[in-house]
Enzyme design. Structure first.
Site, short mmCIF file in Angstrom:
data_model
loop_
_atom_site.label_atom_id
_atom_site.label_comp_id
_atom_site.label_asym_id
_atom_site.label_seq_id
_atom_site.Cartn_x
_atom_site.Cartn_y
_atom_site.Cartn_z
CG ASN A 67 -6.11 4.11 2.98
OD1 ASN A 67 -6.37 5.27 3.82
ND2 ASN A 67 -5.37 3.86 2.17
CG ASP A 116 1.43 -1.35 1.80
OD1 ASP A 116 1.96 -0.25 1.75
OD2 ASP A 116 1.13 -1.45 3.02
CE LYS A 138 -21.35 -0.99 -12.31
NZ LYS A 138 -22.59 -1.24 -12.44
CG ASP A 150 8.13 1.81 0.44
OD1 ASP A 150 8.15 3.05 0.62
OD2 ASP A 150 8.65 1.31 1.59
CB ILE A 151 6.40 7.05 -2.28
CG1 ILE A 151 5.20 6.42 -3.08
CG2 ILE A 151 6.85 8.35 -2.68
CD1 ILE A 151 3.96 7.35 -3.08
CE LYS A 155 5.66 -0.23 8.64
NZ LYS A 155 4.06 -0.08 8.74
CE LYS A 163 8.02 1.86 4.91
NZ LYS A 163 7.17 1.88 3.95
N1 CTP Z 1 4.73 4.75 2.05
C1 CTP Z 1 4.90 5.02 0.99
N2 CTP Z 1 4.68 4.20 -0.21
C2 CTP Z 1 4.07 3.03 -0.02
C3 CTP Z 1 3.29 2.69 1.11
C4 CTP Z 1 3.73 3.60 2.26
O1 CTP Z 1 5.74 6.01 0.74
N3 CTP Z 1 3.72 2.38 -1.10
C5 CTP Z 1 4.93 5.55 3.51
C6 CTP Z 1 3.83 6.03 3.87
O2 CTP Z 1 3.47 7.43 3.55
C7 CTP Z 1 4.28 6.01 5.61
C8 CTP Z 1 5.17 4.87 5.62
O3 CTP Z 1 5.61 4.43 4.19
O4 CTP Z 1 5.08 7.29 5.61
C9 CTP Z 1 4.98 3.81 6.24
O5 CTP Z 1 3.75 3.33 5.68
P1 CTP Z 1 2.93 1.95 6.01
O6 CTP Z 1 1.81 1.81 5.12
O7 CTP Z 1 2.64 2.01 7.55
O8 CTP Z 1 4.15 1.06 5.93
P2 CTP Z 1 4.43 -0.20 4.73
O9 CTP Z 1 5.23 0.22 3.79
O10 CTP Z 1 2.99 -0.47 4.17
O11 CTP Z 1 4.85 -1.26 5.52
P3 CTP Z 1 3.90 -2.58 6.24
O12 CTP Z 1 3.13 -2.87 5.18
O13 CTP Z 1 5.19 -3.80 6.31
O14 CTP Z 1 3.24 -2.04 7.60
#
Ligand code: CTP
Length: 401
Positions: free
Chosen positions: A208, A277, A287, A304-305, A336, A340
């Site tokens: 990203n 995600d 490759k 989701d960390i 969110k 979380k």
């Molecule tokens: N985050 C995380 N681990 C993941 C994805 C996100 O720890 N696999 C953390 C990001 O560092 C951030 C927060 O979660 O602090 C929100 O990230 P975001 O990508 O906006 O949220 P998502 O969990 O992806 O929720 P959604 O897809 O529903 O927007």
């Protein structure tokens, strides 16, 4: 409250004459001021004036006469809560940015790990020069607060940006920096930053646009407040702030493992990283060849960390999440934070002008555990980082009171 200790560096430009007034202003606000005068600044302002106003000797050289057993630059760096350089010439700023230590002021700067405020003053063309731009970017990146020069007629007769900022503005920043100094001493902050790269094969990845700038700014600001900082970063093009422990990772899985390893040490966790995600289900070891017109890719969810860290939260930990949103950013961010379970969430509308990935500025809304929302104006990411840490420190002082 002890008096804030401000080390004022005065360097050799015509605006040096204003430093005498700045010493008075800082003293009026309750600060104890010691002045380091460079050799060139001495041509513009007398040490006697500054010594009288600051009620301290003026420091001019690493080699005072009579010789002193004290190691001058180390003593001064230990003494100060903040270093303020006003006026700061192009030469001094450039030497700071490149780590040269060939006079007392630049040596004290290198020996100091607290907050630094610089107030540049120079000819407008010097201020605009690409070298000065690079210097300022380097200093800002390392957490220095820059009190931008103002537009106006210069002593050299030219007009443009380059005049020393107002003494009130400089004094405001100096007092804030002194107050922030050491406010996080004894704490450890874990900060995540940047994107993750999820491999498709040895040469391709799903990633990203995150630049890491926001996370690096938080890390720099926490370090300047005296915290130990563990920065867990995905691939970025920027260099890490001075004094932080950098752990480089590529994938969400590696970030997860690094966070679990280090979280127990942290009293503050700030999850700025834009973690993927989803990742390719089966990255290829070789490759992948062109596969005709279309290529279907199977993705699986990553862990989701943030939610994992919240579940394993220690009672002394404060956990902050970030939410990069488009559309109804506030409603999505609120949902969110609740989902979380973090103490605070910083929401930014990545589609808004000047906000989000890769910019130097950010406009955010902060939502706390009571669901109260605070909307901040468009600010430099460094300033967002400072305000965020102020907000966190405020919230923590209320819960511990
Ligand atoms: N985050 C995380 N681990 C993941 C994805 C996100 O720890 N696999 C953390 C990001 O560092 C951030 C927060 O979660 O602090 C929100 O990230 P975001 O990508 O906006 O949220 P998502 O969990 O992806 O929720 P959604 O897809 O529903 O927007």
């Amino acid at each position: 409250m002890p008096r804030p200790k401000i080390l004022l560096g005065v360097t050799g430009g015509i605006a040096a004459y204003k430093s005498a007034e700045l010493v008075r202003e800082l003293s009026k606000r309750g600060a104890e001021v010691k002045v380091v005068l460079t050799a060139r600044a001495r041509a513009f302002v007398s040490p006697l004036t500054l010594a009288t106003l600051s009620a301290h000797p003026v420091y001019e050289t690493e080699f005072p006469t009579p010789p002193s057993p004290e190691i001058g630059h180390i003593e001064l760096a230990r003494w100060a809560d903040t270093i303020v350089v006003a006026p700061a010439t192009a030469n001094t700023l450039s030497r700071f940015a490149r780590g040269l230590a060939d006079d007392l002021l630049s040596t004290v700067y290198l020996a100091f790990d607290g907050p630094v405020v610089v107030a540049p003053a120079m000819n407008p063309r010097m201020w605009d020069h690409v070298e000065t731009r690079e210097t300022m970017a380097r200093l800002a990146h390392r957490g220095a607060v820059v009190v931008e020069p103002e537009e106006g007629l210069m002593a050299c007769g030219e007009e443009g940006a380059g005049r020393l900022a107002s003494l009130h503005k400089i004094a405001d920043e100096a007092m804030v920096a002194a107050r922030r100094s050491n406010s996080m001493a004894g704490q450890t902050a874990l900060v995540t930053a940047g994107p993750t790269y999820e491999p498709l094969d040895p040469v391709r990845f799903v990633g990203n646009r995150s630049s890491g700038k926001m996370g690096y700014a938080v890390a720099a600001a926490a370090r300047a407040r005296g915290a130990e900082v563990i920065l867990i970063s995905g691939p970025t093009a920027i260099s890490p702030p001075w004094g932080v422990e950098l752990i480089q990772i590529e994938t969400a899985e590696q970030m997860h493992a690094a966070c679990l390893t280090h979280a127990a040490r942290a009293s503050l966790i700030v999850m700025c990283a834009a973690v993927a995600d989803h990742r390719p289900a089966q990255p290829s070891l070789n490759k992948i060849d062109r596969k005709g017109a279309a290529w279907r890719l199977e993705l699986v969810a990553t862990t989701d960390i943030l939610s994992d860290l919240v579940r394993a939260r220690r009672p002394w930990q404060f956990i902050v999440g970030f939410a990069a949103e488009t559309g109804d950013a506030l409603a999505r961010g609120r949902e969110k934070r609740a989902r979380k379970g973090c103490d605070l969430i910083v929401i930014n509308d990545v589609a808004a002008e000047g906000s989000g990935f890769a910019t130097d500025t950010n406009q955010v809304i902060v939502v706390d555990a009571d669901d109260a929302a605070e909307s901040w104006p468009l600010l430099a990411k460094r300033e967002v980082a400072e305000r965020l840490l102020d907000r966190i420190e405020h919230a923590r002082s209320r819960t511990s009171a």
